[in-house]
Design a protein around this motif. Structure first.
Motif, PDB file in Angstrom:
ATOM      1  N   PHE A   3      -3.064   0.616   8.435  1.00 58.40           N
ATOM      2  CA  PHE A   3      -2.275   1.192   7.350  1.00 58.40           C
ATOM      3  C   PHE A   3      -0.836   1.416   7.785  1.00 58.40           C
ATOM      4  CE2 PHE A   3      -6.322   2.100   5.296  1.00 58.40           C
ATOM      5  CZ  PHE A   3      -6.010   1.793   3.980  1.00 58.40           C
ATOM      6  N   GLY A   4      -0.645   1.793   9.045  1.00 57.12           N
ATOM      7  CA  GLY A   4       0.718   1.934   9.561  1.00 57.12           C
ATOM      8  C   GLY A   4       1.484   0.629   9.507  1.00 57.12           C
ATOM      9  N   ILE A   5       0.841  -0.448   9.922  1.00 59.76           N
ATOM     10  CA  ILE A   5       1.475  -1.769   9.886  1.00 59.76           C
ATOM     11  C   ILE A   5       1.755  -2.178   8.439  1.00 59.76           C
ATOM     12  CG2 ILE A   5       1.084  -4.236  10.317  1.00 59.76           C
ATOM     13  CD1 ILE A   5      -0.423  -3.320  12.907  1.00 59.76           C
ATOM     14  N   ALA A   6       0.796  -1.947   7.550  1.00 63.41           N
ATOM     15  CA  ALA A   6       0.974  -2.309   6.140  1.00 63.41           C
ATOM     16  C   ALA A   6       2.158  -1.573   5.523  1.00 63.41           C
ATOM     17  CB  ALA A   6      -0.297  -2.014   5.349  1.00 63.41           C
ATOM     18  N   LEU A   7       2.291  -0.287   5.842  1.00 61.55           N
ATOM     19  CA  LEU A   7       3.396   0.496   5.290  1.00 61.55           C
ATOM     20  C   LEU A   7       4.717   0.193   5.988  1.00 61.55           C
ATOM     21  CD1 LEU A   7       1.578   3.903   4.863  1.00 61.55           C
ATOM     22  CD2 LEU A   7       2.481   2.473   3.026  1.00 61.55           C
ATOM     23  N   GLY A   8       4.658  -0.063   7.276  1.00 63.18           N
ATOM     24  CA  GLY A   8       5.883  -0.315   8.031  1.00 63.18           C
ATOM     25  C   GLY A   8       6.449  -1.700   7.837  1.00 63.18           C
ATOM     26  N   PHE A   9       5.561  -2.683   7.672  1.00 67.63           N
ATOM     27  CA  PHE A   9       6.025  -4.075   7.618  1.00 67.63           C
ATOM     28  C   PHE A   9       5.654  -4.805   6.337  1.00 67.63           C
ATOM     29  CE2 PHE A   9       5.446  -3.000  12.104  1.00 67.63           C
ATOM     30  CZ  PHE A   9       6.734  -3.190  12.548  1.00 67.63           C
ATOM     31  N   GLY A  10       4.738  -4.265   5.548  1.00 62.80           N
ATOM     32  CA  GLY A  10       4.352  -4.887   4.289  1.00 62.80           C
ATOM     33  C   GLY A  10       3.129  -5.776   4.429  1.00 62.80           C
ATOM     34  N   THR A  11       2.583  -6.135   3.272  1.00 62.17           N
ATOM     35  CA  THR A  11       1.386  -6.979   3.228  1.00 62.17           C
ATOM     36  C   THR A  11       1.602  -8.184   2.322  1.00 62.17           C
ATOM     37  OG1 THR A  11       0.510  -5.637   1.416  1.00 62.17           O
ATOM     38  CG2 THR A  11      -0.196  -5.055   3.650  1.00 62.17           C
ATOM     39  N   ASP A  12       2.857  -8.535   2.109  1.00 63.03           N
ATOM     40  CA  ASP A  12       3.192  -9.599   1.154  1.00 63.03           C
ATOM     41  C   ASP A  12       2.525 -10.928   1.468  1.00 63.03           C
ATOM     42  OD1 ASP A  12       4.809  -7.697   0.023  1.00 63.03           O
ATOM     43  OD2 ASP A  12       6.635  -8.433   0.981  1.00 63.03           O
ATOM     44  N   LYS A  13       2.334 -11.237   2.729  1.00 65.75           N
ATOM     45  CA  LYS A  13       1.809 -12.544   3.109  1.00 65.75           C
ATOM     46  C   LYS A  13       0.283 -12.586   3.229  1.00 65.75           C
ATOM     47  CE  LYS A  13       6.010 -13.990   5.498  1.00 65.75           C
ATOM     48  NZ  LYS A  13       6.720 -14.401   4.363  1.00 65.75           N
ATOM     49  N   LEU A  14      -0.365 -11.439   3.096  1.00 63.51           N
ATOM     50  CA  LEU A  14      -1.827 -11.394   3.217  1.00 63.51           C
ATOM     51  C   LEU A  14      -2.491 -11.696   1.876  1.00 63.51           C
ATOM     52  CD1 LEU A  14      -2.401  -8.213   5.399  1.00 63.51           C
ATOM     53  CD2 LEU A  14      -2.694 -10.590   6.076  1.00 63.51           C
ATOM     54  N   PRO A  15      -3.569 -12.475   1.902  1.00 67.38           N
ATOM     55  CA  PRO A  15      -4.316 -12.714   0.659  1.00 67.38           C
ATOM     56  C   PRO A  15      -4.924 -11.406   0.140  1.00 67.38           C
ATOM     57  CG  PRO A  15      -4.973 -14.257   2.376  1.00 67.38           C
ATOM     58  CD  PRO A  15      -4.099 -13.234   3.027  1.00 67.38           C
ATOM     59  N   LYS A  16      -4.968 -11.291  -1.170  1.00 66.07           N
ATOM     60  CA  LYS A  16      -5.500 -10.092  -1.822  1.00 66.07           C
ATOM     61  C   LYS A  16      -6.928  -9.796  -1.350  1.00 66.07           C
ATOM     62  CE  LYS A  16      -6.776  -8.594  -6.434  1.00 66.07           C
ATOM     63  NZ  LYS A  16      -6.753  -8.921  -7.862  1.00 66.07           N
ATOM     64  N   ALA A  17      -7.744 -10.837  -1.185  1.00 61.52           N
ATOM     65  CA  ALA A  17      -9.136 -10.643  -0.764  1.00 61.52           C
ATOM     66  C   ALA A  17      -9.209  -9.985   0.617  1.00 61.52           C
ATOM     67  CB  ALA A  17      -9.882 -11.972  -0.759  1.00 61.52           C
ATOM     68  N   ILE A  18      -8.355 -10.391   1.539  1.00 57.63           N
ATOM     69  CA  ILE A  18      -8.344  -9.802   2.892  1.00 57.63           C
ATOM     70  C   ILE A  18      -7.964  -8.326   2.817  1.00 57.63           C
ATOM     71  CG2 ILE A  18      -7.185  -9.853   5.154  1.00 57.63           C
ATOM     72  CD1 ILE A  18      -9.119 -12.193   4.716  1.00 57.63           C
ATOM     73  N   ILE A  19      -6.972  -8.024   1.992  1.00 59.97           N
ATOM     74  CA  ILE A  19      -6.535  -6.629   1.831  1.00 59.97           C
ATOM     75  C   ILE A  19      -7.682  -5.777   1.300  1.00 59.97           C
ATOM     76  CG2 ILE A  19      -5.002  -5.105   0.520  1.00 59.97           C
ATOM     77  CD1 ILE A  19      -2.927  -7.438   0.618  1.00 59.97           C
ATOM     78  N   LEU A  20      -8.328  -6.235   0.239  1.00 57.13           N
ATOM     79  CA  LEU A  20      -9.390  -5.450  -0.388  1.00 57.13           C
ATOM     80  C   LEU A  20     -10.627  -5.330   0.505  1.00 57.13           C
ATOM     81  CD1 LEU A  20      -9.044  -6.643  -4.091  1.00 57.13           C
ATOM     82  CD2 LEU A  20      -8.252  -4.490  -3.073  1.00 57.13           C
ATOM     83  N   ILE A  21     -10.981  -6.386   1.214  1.00 60.02           N
ATOM     84  CA  ILE A  21     -12.118  -6.317   2.147  1.00 60.02           C
ATOM     85  C   ILE A  21     -11.816  -5.327   3.271  1.00 60.02           C
ATOM     86  CG2 ILE A  21     -13.393  -7.620   3.910  1.00 60.02           C
ATOM     87  CD1 ILE A  21     -13.197 -10.059   1.956  1.00 60.02           C
ATOM     88  N   SER A  22     -10.599  -5.366   3.789  1.00 62.55           N
ATOM     89  CA  SER A  22     -10.209  -4.428   4.852  1.00 62.55           C
ATOM     90  C   SER A  22     -10.306  -2.990   4.368  1.00 62.55           C
ATOM     91  CB  SER A  22      -8.785  -4.726   5.324  1.00 62.55           C
ATOM     92  OG  SER A  22      -8.707  -6.015   5.872  1.00 62.55           O
ATOM     93  N   ILE A  23      -9.817  -2.738   3.169  1.00 68.63           N
ATOM     94  CA  ILE A  23      -9.871  -1.380   2.616  1.00 68.63           C
ATOM     95  C   ILE A  23     -11.322  -0.933   2.462  1.00 68.63           C
ATOM     96  CG2 ILE A  23      -9.423  -0.037   0.505  1.00 68.63           C
ATOM     97  CD1 ILE A  23      -6.731  -1.616   0.341  1.00 68.63           C
ATOM     98  N   ALA A  24     -12.186  -1.804   1.967  1.00 63.84           N
ATOM     99  CA  ALA A  24     -13.601  -1.458   1.786  1.00 63.84           C
ATOM    100  C   ALA A  24     -14.265  -1.146   3.136  1.00 63.84           C
ATOM    101  CB  ALA A  24     -14.336  -2.593   1.068  1.00 63.84           C
ATOM    102  N   VAL A  25     -13.995  -1.970   4.141  1.00 61.32           N
ATOM    103  CA  VAL A  25     -14.593  -1.752   5.467  1.00 61.32           C
ATOM    104  C   VAL A  25     -14.091  -0.450   6.074  1.00 61.32           C
ATOM    105  CG1 VAL A  25     -14.674  -2.627   7.849  1.00 61.32           C
ATOM    106  CG2 VAL A  25     -15.050  -4.191   5.925  1.00 61.32           C
ATOM    107  N   PHE A  26     -12.773  -0.210   5.989  1.00 62.64           N
ATOM    108  CA  PHE A  26     -12.231   1.029   6.549  1.00 62.64           C
ATOM    109  C   PHE A  26     -12.800   2.251   5.828  1.00 62.64           C
ATOM    110  CE2 PHE A  26      -8.255  -1.509   7.884  1.00 62.64           C
ATOM    111  CZ  PHE A  26      -8.824  -1.808   9.112  1.00 62.64           C
ATOM    112  N   ALA A  27     -12.941   2.171   4.515  1.00 62.52           N
ATOM    113  CA  ALA A  27     -13.512   3.282   3.753  1.00 62.52           C
ATOM    114  C   ALA A  27     -14.954   3.538   4.178  1.00 62.52           C
ATOM    115  CB  ALA A  27     -13.443   2.979   2.261  1.00 62.52           C
ATOM    116  N   ALA A  28     -15.727   2.466   4.322  1.00 62.17           N
ATOM    117  CA  ALA A  28     -17.122   2.617   4.747  1.00 62.17           C
ATOM    118  C   ALA A  28     -17.203   3.243   6.141  1.00 62.17           C
ATOM    119  CB  ALA A  28     -17.826   1.263   4.721  1.00 62.17           C
TER     120      ALA A  28
END
Length: 191
Positions: free
Chosen positions: A99-124
Motif C-alpha cells: 500500500f505504501g508503494i501504491a500510494l507513493g508511486f501509483g498503480t497506473d501500470k498494474l492490471p485491475k485484476a492484479i490490484i483487486l486480487i492483491s487487495i482480497a489476499v491482503f484483506a484475508a
C-alpha cells in the motif's frame, strides 16, 4: 511539511509494531471496532486503502473497498475454524509495504485484476490473523462485526481525506503518507 512528516513518524513508531501480538482485547463488538484504530499495521493499511481509492474511478474504488470488507471477515472465519498460515504476519507487513508503494508511486501500470486480487489476499490475511488469535471464550462474531465496522470507518475516512487534499491541491501529502507507510512496512519486515 516537516511537521506532518515528524508527526506521522512519531505516531508510527510510538505504537506496537504489530496489531497481532495478542495484546489488544478481543472480547466483543466495541473491542473489534477499536482494533483498526489501535493496531499500527491495520490503521495504516485501512486508511491507505481509502486514500488510494480516492484517486481511482468510482467503480474500481467501490470494488476495492467492497472486496476488503468481504475478504477480511472471510479470513477471520477461516482462522476461527482453525485454518493456519505460518507467514500471516509477513503477509500483513507486505500489505503495508504494498500500500505504501501504491500510494507513493501509483498503480497506473498494474492490471485491475492484479490490484483487486492483491487487495482480497491482503484483506484475508488481516482477517485470518484476527480469527486465529481469537480466544475461545470471546464473542467472536461480535468482534468480527466490530472490526469490519471500524475498518469501514477508516476506509471512508481515507476517501474523505483523499478527496480533501486533492481539492486543496495538496495530493503530495498522500505520497508522503504512502512513503511513510511503505517505510514502516519495510522496517517491520526487517525488524
Amino acid at each position: 511539511m516537516k511537521r506532518i512528516i515528524l508527526t506521522a513518524g512519531l505516531i508510527a513508531f510510538s505504537q506496537a509494531a504489530s496489531a497481532h501480538t495478542g495484546l489488544l482485547p478481543t472480547d466483543g463488538f466495541s473491542d473489534g471496532f477499536q482494533h483498526p484504530f489501535l493496531g499500527l499495521d491495520h490503521f495504516l493499511v485501512m486508511l491507505g486503502l481509502g486514500l488510494w481509492a480516492s484517486s481511482q474511478r468510482r467503480l474500481l474504488a467501490g470494488q476495492a473497498i467492497a472486496l476488503f470488507l468481504s475478504f477480511m471477515p472471510s479470513g477471520a472465519l477461516l482462522g476461527l475454524a482453525g485454518f493456519d498460515f505460518a507467514h500471516v504476519e509477513t503477509a500483513i507487513l507486505v500489505s503495508l509495504l504494498s500500500f505504501g508503494i501504491a500510494l507513493g508511486f501509483g498503480t497506473d501500470k498494474l492490471p485491475k485484476a492484479i490490484i483487486l486480487i492483491s487487495i482480497a489476499v491482503f484483506a484475508a490475511m488481516h482477517g485470518l490473523a484476527h480469527g486465529s488469535e481469537m480466544p475461545a471464550a470471546a464473542s467472536a462474531y461480535a468482534y468480527i462485526a466490530g472490526i469490519v465496522s471500524g475498518t469501514a470507518v477508516l476506509h471512508v475516512s481515507g476517501l474523505i481525506a483523499g478527496f480533501s487534499v486533492r481539492y486543496v491541491n495538496a495530493a503530495g501529502l498522500i505520497r508522503v503518507y504512502g512513503t511513510l507507510t511503505g517505510l514502516t512496512g519495510a522496517w517491520l519486515l526487517l525488524a
